[in-house]
Motif scaffolding. Structure first.
Motif, short mmCIF file in Angstrom:
data_model
loop_
_atom_site.label_atom_id
_atom_site.label_comp_id
_atom_site.label_asym_id
_atom_site.label_seq_id
_atom_site.Cartn_x
_atom_site.Cartn_y
_atom_site.Cartn_z
N ARG A 23 1.90 -10.39 -9.47
CA ARG A 23 1.76 -11.19 -8.24
C ARG A 23 3.08 -11.88 -7.89
NH1 ARG A 23 -3.22 -12.04 -10.65
NH2 ARG A 23 -2.56 -13.99 -11.62
N ARG A 24 3.78 -12.38 -8.90
CA ARG A 24 5.08 -13.04 -8.65
C ARG A 24 6.10 -12.04 -8.13
NH1 ARG A 24 9.13 -15.74 -12.89
NH2 ARG A 24 10.50 -16.71 -11.38
N LEU A 27 5.42 -11.30 -4.55
CA LEU A 27 5.89 -12.41 -3.72
C LEU A 27 7.39 -12.31 -3.50
CD1 LEU A 27 5.30 -15.10 -2.30
CD2 LEU A 27 5.70 -16.23 -4.48
N THR A 30 8.09 -9.46 -1.02
CA THR A 30 7.74 -9.78 0.37
C THR A 30 8.67 -10.81 0.98
OG1 THR A 30 6.13 -11.43 -0.37
CG2 THR A 30 5.30 -9.20 0.08
N GLN A 31 9.36 -11.59 0.15
CA GLN A 31 10.30 -12.58 0.68
C GLN A 31 11.70 -12.02 0.90
OE1 GLN A 31 9.96 -15.80 -2.11
NE2 GLN A 31 8.21 -16.67 -1.07
#
Length: 91
Positions: A23-24, A27, A30-31
């Motif tokens: 999940r990290r 993230l 996506t950033q």
């Protein structure tokens, strides 16, 4: 390094991550301006819908397997490791 090696290396790396680490990583991807263009949003799945799509027998089987999260992907590595522990480095 070839593109095929890079792909396989990244695939194995992600396989070793815990769900929280995945999940990290998602993230972070996506950033990132460039990587976010290829990252597709995950479809929102309804919990009831997900349970209905999995056969009941499969759920029973999955619950009966005890082992590391990446057991299926790294079974050869685990077998080699166990053989080394039992028989030494010649295995």
């Amino acid at each position: 390094m070839t593109a095929a090696y890079d792909y396989e290396d990244m695939h194995q790396l992600v396989d070793r991550l815990s769900p929280a680490q995945v999940r990290r990583l998602r993230l972070l991807v996506t950033q990132d301006e460039e990587l976010s263009q290829v990252a597709q949003p995950l479809p929102a799945a309804d919990a009831n819908e997900a349970e209905e799509s999995v056969p009941a027998g499969l759920l029973a089987l999955i619950g009966s397997v005890n082992g590391p999260e990446d057991l299926a992907e790294r079974h050869d590595d685990y077998i080699r490791e166990r053989m080394r522990e039992r028989f030494g480095d010649s295995a």
